[in-house]
Design a protein around this motif. Structure first.
Motif, PDB file in Angstrom:
ATOM      1  N   ASN A   2       0.809  -1.220   0.000  1.00  0.00           N
ATOM      2  CA  ASN A   2       0.000   0.000   0.000  1.00  0.00           C
ATOM      3  C   ASN A   2       0.843   1.270   0.000  1.00  0.00           C
ATOM      4  OD1 ASN A   2      -2.581  -0.626  -0.364  1.00  0.00           O
ATOM      5  ND2 ASN A   2      -3.174  -0.670   1.790  1.00  0.00           N
ATOM      6  N   ASN A   3       1.964   1.255   0.708  1.00  0.00           N
ATOM      7  CA  ASN A   3       2.800   2.456   0.776  1.00  0.00           C
ATOM      8  C   ASN A   3       3.391   2.816  -0.586  1.00  0.00           C
ATOM      9  OD1 ASN A   3       2.447   3.457   3.357  1.00  0.00           O
ATOM     10  ND2 ASN A   3       3.801   1.900   4.239  1.00  0.00           N
ATOM     11  N   LEU A  42       2.295   1.920  -3.399  1.00  0.00           N
ATOM     12  CA  LEU A  42       1.151   2.267  -4.252  1.00  0.00           C
ATOM     13  C   LEU A  42       0.726   3.722  -4.021  1.00  0.00           C
ATOM     14  CD1 LEU A  42      -1.442  -0.661  -4.312  1.00  0.00           C
ATOM     15  CD2 LEU A  42      -0.086   0.255  -6.204  1.00  0.00           C
ATOM     16  N   ALA A  43       0.752   4.106  -2.750  1.00  0.00           N
ATOM     17  CA  ALA A  43       0.370   5.480  -2.412  1.00  0.00           C
ATOM     18  C   ALA A  43       1.343   6.468  -3.035  1.00  0.00           C
ATOM     19  CB  ALA A  43       0.340   5.641  -0.893  1.00  0.00           C
ATOM     20  N   ILE A  44       2.625   6.106  -3.014  1.00  0.00           N
ATOM     21  CA  ILE A  44       3.627   7.004  -3.599  1.00  0.00           C
ATOM     22  C   ILE A  44       3.397   7.125  -5.101  1.00  0.00           C
ATOM     23  CG2 ILE A  44       6.077   7.298  -4.075  1.00  0.00           C
ATOM     24  CD1 ILE A  44       6.564   5.864  -1.347  1.00  0.00           C
ATOM     25  N   ASN A  94       0.740   6.643  -6.699  1.00  0.00           N
ATOM     26  CA  ASN A  94      -0.500   7.398  -6.882  1.00  0.00           C
ATOM     27  C   ASN A  94      -0.263   8.899  -6.826  1.00  0.00           C
ATOM     28  OD1 ASN A  94      -3.360   7.497  -7.148  1.00  0.00           O
ATOM     29  ND2 ASN A  94      -3.489   8.042  -4.973  1.00  0.00           N
ATOM     30  N   GLU A  95       0.515   9.304  -5.809  1.00  0.00           N
ATOM     31  CA  GLU A  95       0.768  10.746  -5.652  1.00  0.00           C
ATOM     32  C   GLU A  95       1.635  11.267  -6.775  1.00  0.00           C
ATOM     33  OE1 GLU A  95      -1.041  12.424  -3.725  1.00  0.00           O
ATOM     34  OE2 GLU A  95      -1.834  10.491  -3.001  1.00  0.00           O
ATOM     35  N   LYS A  96       2.674  10.449  -7.129  1.00  0.00           N
ATOM     36  CA  LYS A  96       3.581  10.906  -8.191  1.00  0.00           C
ATOM     37  C   LYS A  96       2.803  11.076  -9.498  1.00  0.00           C
ATOM     38  CE  LYS A  96       7.521  10.771  -5.896  1.00  0.00           C
ATOM     39  NZ  LYS A  96       8.197  12.037  -5.574  1.00  0.00           N
TER      40      LYS A  96
END
Lengths: 572, 127
Positions: free
Chosen positions: A360-361, A363-365, A367-369
């Motif tokens: 998830n972490n 993936l979150a990065i 996503n933000e990028k």
């Protein structure tokens, strides 16, 4: 139907799982060992007992047969000895009581002889012989006048020993008789011999007095084995005995002999102390032991029956033991497997949660990028190939979203969440859930049948989760059946603990390997269409709710998934 | 209140995540501050309390929920949006019980976050 399915254990024991499966071979060996040991332990003493009994009984019986025979022979020898001793003493008395002149006078001798005959049966004649061996006087049925016995063996014997008793012989008289001769020396130094002949019919009479049983025989022989009386079985007087003489003994003995006819017999015999005679009595053995043989057959029958009974009992007991053993082994194995299965799934669940969380972490990065890239591209109106870049970024964001939904489901498989437990009408929940699928079923011409038991008790559970479980299983069933197939939903009040919901389809079914792995996360048969999380989540939910899932499937024939839901909320 | 005046503190140990998130918020006119662990977050709150704090639950060292608890003790008006990796987890529910304003799952939906930030600012009514 339902109970059958429910009764089945899922998963089946797997031999390759590292758990020692007890092979039938081992039970056979165990059974053989127990039977052998028990049989030996019980039959050996029985056999020993029977053998001891057999020999003891035989010895006792033999003794009981032999003893009367021995006593009889002893008594009869006594009779013989008394008979002979009486006659010898009589002759001896006469020889010493009368002077030579009286005895030499045939008239006197005749008178003495008549008295003798009156007192003692058996005397045949009486003769006086002087020291030179000349016959001096004679009373009796024969004409022996002028005979000289000086050269005869018996005359020498009587000269040396003073007394002589002959064997039975025929002599001149042509009938068996015995001679008793006594030497007497008078006061004047003159010596003479008084000789009497005894008729052996007296011997026969004594033997007849033994009153032997039929088949028995008694007779007198001399030490050389020549018959002195007639025998019923072994010849006439003066015949040679057809079997060897037993060892000399003055006690009465009983020995086993084999008669010339080949029969076993008891021979009781005794040697006479003062005469050259041996008294013998023969009793055939088979007739003697008749009673013993019948006892022996009884004994054998009892023994064999006992052995048979022991074997039957041992076999039955062993069967029971082995069956119990096997059942408990199977129960143990099945429990171990169940436990292993649960542990495997729970560790996979933990792993899935860990992986999902870690994924998830990043993936979150991403996503933000990607989001930032889109923001930046969107802010620049003059960005070259703007549309193409935005399409790429959108694809990245879409993939992130797909990844997120997977990790969310993975977490769902393992997570422990506070569920809202309320009494649920399972039939209503099922009907609602099936409603979601009715359009697809209609479209594919799949019949959705329901056979819902009436009066089901409300189940304390979480509606959302139960619905998820039913939806998962129904979706799988719908996926498995071909167009125009059947799906049947059956509910039943199973027992005091569980309500059963059974979802049956006539679809493609599953192979054993698939059944074995179907609850594992990421295991899927739907290729691109599934995540492989549906059944693992279903399993996790049902387990958490205190229920069970059982699977029965046959490839090509369909699958039945049975969900057991507890009527009472699990403790803790 | 204009987004320019929103006082936001982003707390996450994932530097790449939180800095990118901050940049995207800046593009939308906000000026969030950053902290990369619980200690510095508490320090930042003590220096200048934000209106909204976006707080990651899973952090090395001081855990997100401890930070939340201490912030709520010292500055009850600060609204906290929790970021969790595990959806409706016990942590999320626990956080709500401790007074968190909302919780969101990673990866974030930026528009949703901005909407929640607005709600939080409105609810907090300033530091």
């Amino acid at each position: 139907m339902l109970k059958n399915i429910v009764g089945r254990h899922i998963p089946e024991p797997e031999p390759e799982n590292g758990v020692d499966i007890v092979s039938p071979q081992r039970y056979r060996i165990l059974r053989r060992k127990i039977v052998a040991l028990m049989a030996v332990v019980s039959i050996l003493p029985l056999l020993t007992l029977a053998a001891i009994n057999y020999y003891e009984h035989q010895a006792t019986l033999t003794g009981e047969i032999q003893n009367p025979l021995r006593v009889l022979v002893s008594k009869t020898r006594n009779s013989f000895e008394i008979f002979l001793a009486e006659r010898t003493s009589t002759v001896s008395l006469i020889a010493s009581a009368y002077p030579f002149e009286d005895l030499a006078n045939e008239k006197v001798l005749n008178r003495i002889f008549q008295v003798m005959r009156r007192e003692f049966v058996g005397f045949v004649d009486l003769a006086l012989i002087d020291s030179k061996g000349d016959l001096r006087s004679y009373v009796g049925p024969y004409d022996l006048r002028g005979r000289n016995y000086a050269e005869q063996a018996w005359f020498h014997q009587v000269s040396i020993k003073g007394k002589y008793m002959s064997d039975v012989f025929m002599g001149f008289r042509k009938f068996p008789h015995v001679v008793i001769a006594v030497q007497h020396t008078g006061e004047d130094g003159r010596s003479w011999v008084l000789r009497a002949t005894i008729d052996t019919s007296q011997f026969d009479r004594i033997i007849a007095a033994m009153s032997l049983e039929p088949g028995g025989d008694a007779f007198l022989v001399n030490r050389e084995g020549v018959l002195q009386t007639d025998s019923l079985l072994y010849g006439k007087v003066l015949d040679k005995l057809p079997f060897p003489m037993p060892a000399p003994s003055f006690e009465t003995n009983v020995v086993n002999i084999l008669t010339p006819a080949g029969e076993e017999a008891f021979l009781s015999y005794t040697y006479f102390a003062d005469a050259d005679f041996v008294l013998m009595a023969v009793k055939p053995r088979p007739s003697v032991l008749q009673t013993w043989y019948s006892v022996r057959i009884d004994l054998l029958i009892i023994f064999l029956a006992g052995v048979a009974a022991i074997f039957v009992a041992v076999y039955q007991i062993t069967n029971v033991i082995i069956r119990r053993l096997r059942e408990s082994d199977e129960r143990r194995l099945s429990a171990i497997h169940q436990m292993e299965h649960t542990q495997k799934l729970s560790s996979i669940g933990r792993l899935a949660a860990g992986v999902a969380h870690e994924i998830n972490n990043p993936l979150a990065i991403i996503n933000e990028k990607a989001g930032l890239m889109r923001d930046l591209i969107g802010l620049r109106p003059d960005f070259p190939d703007k549309e193409r870049f935005l399409a790429q970024v959108d694809a990245i964001i879409a993939s992130v979203n797909r990844g997120r939904s997977i990790t969310q489901r993975m977490l769902g498989f393992a997570r422990r969440m506070d569920v809202k437990i309320e009494p649920l009408d399972i039939n209503r929940v099922l009907t609602e859930t099936m409603g979601f699928l009715e359009r697809e079923a209609q479209y594919r011409n799949v019949s959705l049948e329901r056979e819902l038991a009436e009066g089901l008790p409300p189940i304390p559970s979480d509606q959302g989760q139960i619905q998820q479980v039913f939806l998962n299983v129904l979706n799988n069933a719908l996926f498995a059946v071909a167009d125009g197939g059947h799906i049947r939903v059956v509910t039943a009040d199973l027992d005091e603990h569980f309500v059963a919901v059974s979802i049956q389809d006539d679809g493609c079914g599953m192979c054993e390997e698939t059944v074995k792995h179907m609850f594992e996360p990421f295991f899927t048969t739907k290729k691109d269409k599934g995540t492989g999380l549906g059944m693992s989540i279903t399993y996790g939910i049902v387990k958490r709710l205190g229920g069970e899932i059982q699977v029965s499937s046959k490839q090509g024939e369909g699958t039945t998934i049975t969900i057991l839901l507890p009527k009472k909320q699990a403790e803790g | 209140m204009d987004v320019k005046d929103w006082k936001i503190l982003l707390v996450d140990d994932e530097v790449e995540f939180v800095s990118t998130l901050a940049e995207r918020l800046e593009l939308r006119g906000m000026s969030p501050r950053l902290a990369h662990d619980g200690e510095s977050a508490l320090k930042a709150v003590a220096q200048d309390p934000p209106q909204v704090m976006v707080l990651d639950v899973m952090m090395p060292g001081m855990k997100g929920l401890d930070v939340l608890r201490r912030v709520k003790e010292s500055h009850p008006k600060v609204q906290v949006i929790l970021l969790t990796g595990q959806g409706k987890t016990r942590d999320g529910i626990e956080g709500m019980k401790l007074g968190a304003f909302f919780y969101m799952m990673k990866p974030l939906d930026l528009d949703e976050l901005i909407a929640k930030l607005g709600e939080a600012v409105a609810a907090g009514g300033g530091a």
